[in-house]
Write a protein that holds these residues in place. Structure first.
Motif, PDB file in Angstrom:
ATOM      1  N   LEU A 151       0.761  -1.470   0.135  1.00 31.68           N
ATOM      2  CA  LEU A 151       0.160   0.143   0.219  1.00 31.68           C
ATOM      3  C   LEU A 151       1.438   1.267   0.205  1.00 31.68           C
ATOM      4  N   TRP A 152      -0.023   2.243  -1.275  1.00 38.70           N
ATOM      5  CA  TRP A 152       1.759   3.486  -1.391  1.00 38.70           C
ATOM      6  C   TRP A 152      -0.030   4.749  -1.126  1.00 38.70           C
ATOM      7  N   ALA A 153       0.544   5.784  -0.969  1.00 39.79           N
ATOM      8  CA  ALA A 153       0.356   6.897  -1.856  1.00 39.79           C
ATOM      9  C   ALA A 153       0.493   7.535  -2.826  1.00 39.79           C
ATOM     10  N   ASP A 154      -0.379   7.710  -3.894  1.00 41.58           N
ATOM     11  CA  ASP A 154      -0.551   8.344  -4.977  1.00 41.58           C
ATOM     12  C   ASP A 154       0.069  10.135  -4.877  1.00 41.58           C
ATOM     13  N   LYS A 155       0.245  10.122  -6.248  1.00 40.85           N
ATOM     14  CA  LYS A 155       1.053  11.582  -6.208  1.00 40.85           C
ATOM     15  C   LYS A 155      -0.593  12.675  -5.671  1.00 40.85           C
ATOM     16  N   LYS A 156      -1.920  12.470  -5.318  1.00 42.46           N
ATOM     17  CA  LYS A 156      -2.723  13.518  -4.985  1.00 42.46           C
ATOM     18  C   LYS A 156      -2.773  12.093  -3.563  1.00 42.46           C
ATOM     19  N   GLY A 157      -2.316  12.291  -3.457  1.00 38.90           N
ATOM     20  CA  GLY A 157      -2.245  11.617  -1.414  1.00 38.90           C
ATOM     21  C   GLY A 157      -3.584   9.970  -1.121  1.00 38.90           C
ATOM     22  N   ARG A 158      -3.665   9.644  -2.392  1.00 38.50           N
ATOM     23  CA  ARG A 158      -5.083   8.574  -2.582  1.00 38.50           C
ATOM     24  C   ARG A 158      -4.398   7.441  -2.023  1.00 38.50           C
ATOM     25  N   PRO A 159      -5.083   6.373  -1.357  1.00 38.30           N
ATOM     26  CA  PRO A 159      -4.316   5.225  -1.534  1.00 38.30           C
ATOM     27  C   PRO A 159      -4.287   3.988  -2.570  1.00 38.30           C
ATOM     28  N   ALA A 160      -3.445   3.708  -2.411  1.00 38.06           N
ATOM     29  CA  ALA A 160      -3.388   2.212  -3.299  1.00 38.06           C
ATOM     30  C   ALA A 160      -3.048   0.499  -3.364  1.00 38.06           C
ATOM     31  N   ALA A 161      -3.029   0.213  -3.956  1.00 39.21           N
ATOM     32  CA  ALA A 161      -2.255  -1.217  -3.216  1.00 39.21           C
ATOM     33  C   ALA A 161      -2.343  -1.797  -4.828  1.00 39.21           C
ATOM     34  N   ALA A 162      -1.353  -3.520  -4.371  1.00 40.01           N
ATOM     35  CA  ALA A 162      -1.074  -4.072  -6.040  1.00 40.01           C
ATOM     36  C   ALA A 162      -0.988  -4.801  -4.911  1.00 40.01           C
ATOM     37  N   VAL A 163      -0.193  -5.998  -5.666  1.00 43.18           N
ATOM     38  CA  VAL A 163       0.345  -7.181  -5.150  1.00 43.18           C
ATOM     39  C   VAL A 163       1.671  -7.029  -4.746  1.00 43.18           C
ATOM     40  N   ASP A 164       2.456  -7.298  -3.336  1.00 46.40           N
ATOM     41  CA  ASP A 164       3.909  -6.613  -2.580  1.00 46.40           C
ATOM     42  C   ASP A 164       4.968  -7.723  -3.700  1.00 46.40           C
ATOM     43  N   ARG A 165       4.803  -7.852  -5.195  1.00 51.23           N
ATOM     44  CA  ARG A 165       5.923  -8.396  -6.133  1.00 51.23           C
ATOM     45  C   ARG A 165       6.043  -8.389  -7.224  1.00 51.23           C
ATOM     46  N   CYS A 166       7.218  -7.599  -7.897  1.00 56.15           N
ATOM     47  CA  CYS A 166       7.474  -6.857  -8.396  1.00 56.15           C
ATOM     48  C   CYS A 166       7.687  -7.987  -9.763  1.00 56.15           C
ATOM     49  N   SER A 167       6.986  -7.379 -11.221  1.00 55.70           N
ATOM     50  CA  SER A 167       6.877  -7.807 -11.786  1.00 55.70           C
ATOM     51  C   SER A 167       7.720  -8.791 -12.498  1.00 55.70           C
ATOM     52  N   HIS A 168       8.927  -8.224 -12.175  1.00 59.65           N
ATOM     53  CA  HIS A 168      10.457  -8.612 -12.755  1.00 59.65           C
ATOM     54  C   HIS A 168      10.574 -10.196 -12.100  1.00 59.65           C
ATOM     55  N   ARG A 169      11.911  -9.249 -10.755  1.00 60.90           N
ATOM     56  CA  ARG A 169      11.858 -10.807 -10.139  1.00 60.90           C
ATOM     57  C   ARG A 169      11.192 -11.178  -8.769  1.00 60.90           C
ATOM     58  N   PHE A 170      10.444 -10.650  -8.652  1.00 58.79           N
ATOM     59  CA  PHE A 170       9.260 -10.587  -7.441  1.00 58.79           C
ATOM     60  C   PHE A 170       9.389 -10.457  -6.796  1.00 58.79           C
ATOM     61  N   ALA A 171      10.818  -8.801  -6.225  1.00 65.54           N
ATOM     62  CA  ALA A 171      10.945  -9.047  -4.908  1.00 65.54           C
ATOM     63  C   ALA A 171       9.822  -7.387  -4.434  1.00 65.54           C
ATOM     64  N   ARG A 172       9.820  -7.713  -3.141  1.00 67.41           N
ATOM     65  CA  ARG A 172       8.501  -6.784  -2.452  1.00 67.41           C
ATOM     66  C   ARG A 172       8.587  -5.592  -2.555  1.00 67.41           C
ATOM     67  N   LEU A 173       7.655  -4.946  -3.132  1.00 68.27           N
ATOM     68  CA  LEU A 173       8.050  -3.831  -3.393  1.00 68.27           C
ATOM     69  C   LEU A 173       7.689  -2.718  -2.339  1.00 68.27           C
ATOM     70  N   SER A 174       7.010  -3.301  -1.172  1.00 67.95           N
ATOM     71  CA  SER A 174       6.871  -2.958   0.212  1.00 67.95           C
ATOM     72  C   SER A 174       8.158  -2.309   1.006  1.00 67.95           C
ATOM     73  N   LYS A 175       8.935  -2.911   0.014  1.00 67.62           N
ATOM     74  CA  LYS A 175      10.554  -2.460   0.699  1.00 67.62           C
ATOM     75  C   LYS A 175      11.154  -1.439  -0.147  1.00 67.62           C
ATOM     76  N   GLY A 176      10.686  -1.051  -1.077  1.00 68.20           N
ATOM     77  CA  GLY A 176      10.441  -0.102  -1.863  1.00 68.20           C
ATOM     78  C   GLY A 176      10.525   1.189  -1.200  1.00 68.20           C
ATOM     79  N   TRP A 177      10.198   2.534  -1.913  1.00 69.71           N
ATOM     80  CA  TRP A 177       9.914   3.364  -2.192  1.00 69.71           C
ATOM     81  C   TRP A 177       8.978   4.196  -3.177  1.00 69.71           C
ATOM     82  N   VAL A 178       8.976   5.118  -2.273  1.00 67.36           N
ATOM     83  CA  VAL A 178       7.592   6.268  -3.822  1.00 67.36           C
ATOM     84  C   VAL A 178       8.444   6.961  -4.249  1.00 67.36           C
ATOM     85  N   LYS A 179       8.042   8.032  -5.480  1.00 64.95           N
ATOM     86  CA  LYS A 179       8.797   8.837  -6.051  1.00 64.95           C
ATOM     87  C   LYS A 179       7.336   9.046  -7.352  1.00 64.95           C
ATOM     88  N   ASP A 180       7.116  10.358  -7.409  1.00 66.27           N
ATOM     89  CA  ASP A 180       5.894  10.927  -8.125  1.00 66.27           C
ATOM     90  C   ASP A 180       4.957  10.182  -7.878  1.00 66.27           C
TER      91      ASP A 180
END
Length: 345
Positions: free
Chosen positions: A38-67
């Protein structure tokens, strides 16, 4: 019933994390066995997705939010709130293939929480009109991880006869185990409504929420409860002083055997009357009392009444189980338990 084995339960809204938690970046949450980011988009609205990148299945929740996009910590791929990959740093300026995406889910902000629905919704997020009523102040209760199923949590909320034993010094009557008669119990379009009195004898509530003229002896609280299929409950308590305390709580299903207690409290008094800190602490005490008992109850609560023994005050629980059973049947499902489909040992 094993909640993760019933697909229809994915079609309801559940509160997950406070919106404020998303200010710190992407956050993990598990809903019905599905790992989410879960993260906040550019307008501050919450967003939710599977917690796996489609590249090598790393956890997106370990990443960061930009734009407004969540970035993978492994190679920096970025995904927007619809799940589409919007940046591959290793291929700048190149067209990003359509298949470079992750599964995104419906996510809405309500009452200060990010609510998520994993499939096409069957119902709306339960309403709390008091949240927009200037006569009420709204507080977020302390979220609590329960090692019991969401079904067990709701079953307890509908139980009018445990207060003497579990809440004798807080919410119930420490002098008698006999519950007062339920005044109203009926089905609604999306759940149940019940109203019953609670005799409050010598508890900590009596000193704060009744008027100054009542100095001793028991008081009777009117408790109205609205259950929204499958795991949300609204509790209205009216005190003799005219104070109303309204709680909207959800036993958000994490797994078959765990749930997250998420609650919002609305009261028609002021901070000077009763501080938010004290009000939240009071509810937390009652929640802990419930938790201590519910975590020793078998999490696989059967919908079929014949598998347990019951008493007169269990009528609401039995109606709840029938309502859930009918929901499964209407969507071509049968109850799945630890012993297999069908709900019978």
């Amino acid at each position: 019933m094993l909640v993760t084995a019933q697909p229809v339960l994915r079609r309801f809204w559940y509160p997950t994390l406070p919106i404020a938690d998303l200010d710190a970046g992407p956050q993990p949450f598990t809903l019905l066995g599905q790992d989410l980011v879960l993260w906040a988009d550019k307008k501050g609205r919450p967003a939710a997705a599977v917690d796996r990148c489609s590249h090598r299945f790393a956890r997106l929740s370990k990443g960061w939010v930009k734009d407004g996009a969540v970035n993978c910590p492994y190679h920096g791929w970025a995904f927007n709130s619809s799940g589409r990959c919007v940046e591959v740093p290793q291929a700048p300026g190149q067209r990003i293939p359509h298949g470079y995406k992750v599964t995104a889910f419906r996510c809405e902000k309500r009452y200060g929480y990010a609510w998520v629905c994993l499939d096409e919704p069957l119902d709306v997020i339960p309403e709390l009109p008091e949240a927009a009523d200037p006569r009420f102040r709204v507080m977020h209760l302390d979220s609590e991880l329960f090692h019991c199923s969401s079904t067990v949590g709701v079953d307890n909320a509908l139980d009018s006869s445990h207060h003497h034993y579990v809440h004798g010094t807080t919410l119930g009557d420490s002098s008698s185990p006999l519950p007062m008669a339920v005044q109203d119990l009926r089905e609604t379009a999306n759940g149940l409504f019940m109203s019953f009195p609670l005799r409050n004898n010598g508890s900590t509530l009596r000193d704060r929420d009744i008027d100054d003229r009542a100095t001793s002896g028991p008081i009777t609280l009117i408790r109205q409860l609205t259950w929204y299929v499958p795991f949300t409950v609204r509790i209205d308590i009216k005190f003799p002083s005219g104070i109303q305390a309204v709680t909207l709580l959800t036993y958000t299903p994490i797994s078959d055997s765990t749930c997250q207690y998420v609650g919002v409290l609305a009261r028609n008094d002021t901070e000077r009357d009763f501080s938010a800190k004290a009000a939240i602490a009071e509810i937390a005490t009652i929640v802990k009392e419930d938790k201590d008992v519910l975590e020793c109850v078998d999490y696989d609560l059967p919908l079929h009444a014949a598998q347990q023994r019951h008493m007169a005050s269990d009528k609401a629980s039995l109606m709840m189980r029938r309502k859930l059973h009918d929901l499964l049947t209407a969507h071509g499902e049968t109850e799945v338990t630890r012993t297999g489909p069908g709900g019978t040992p």
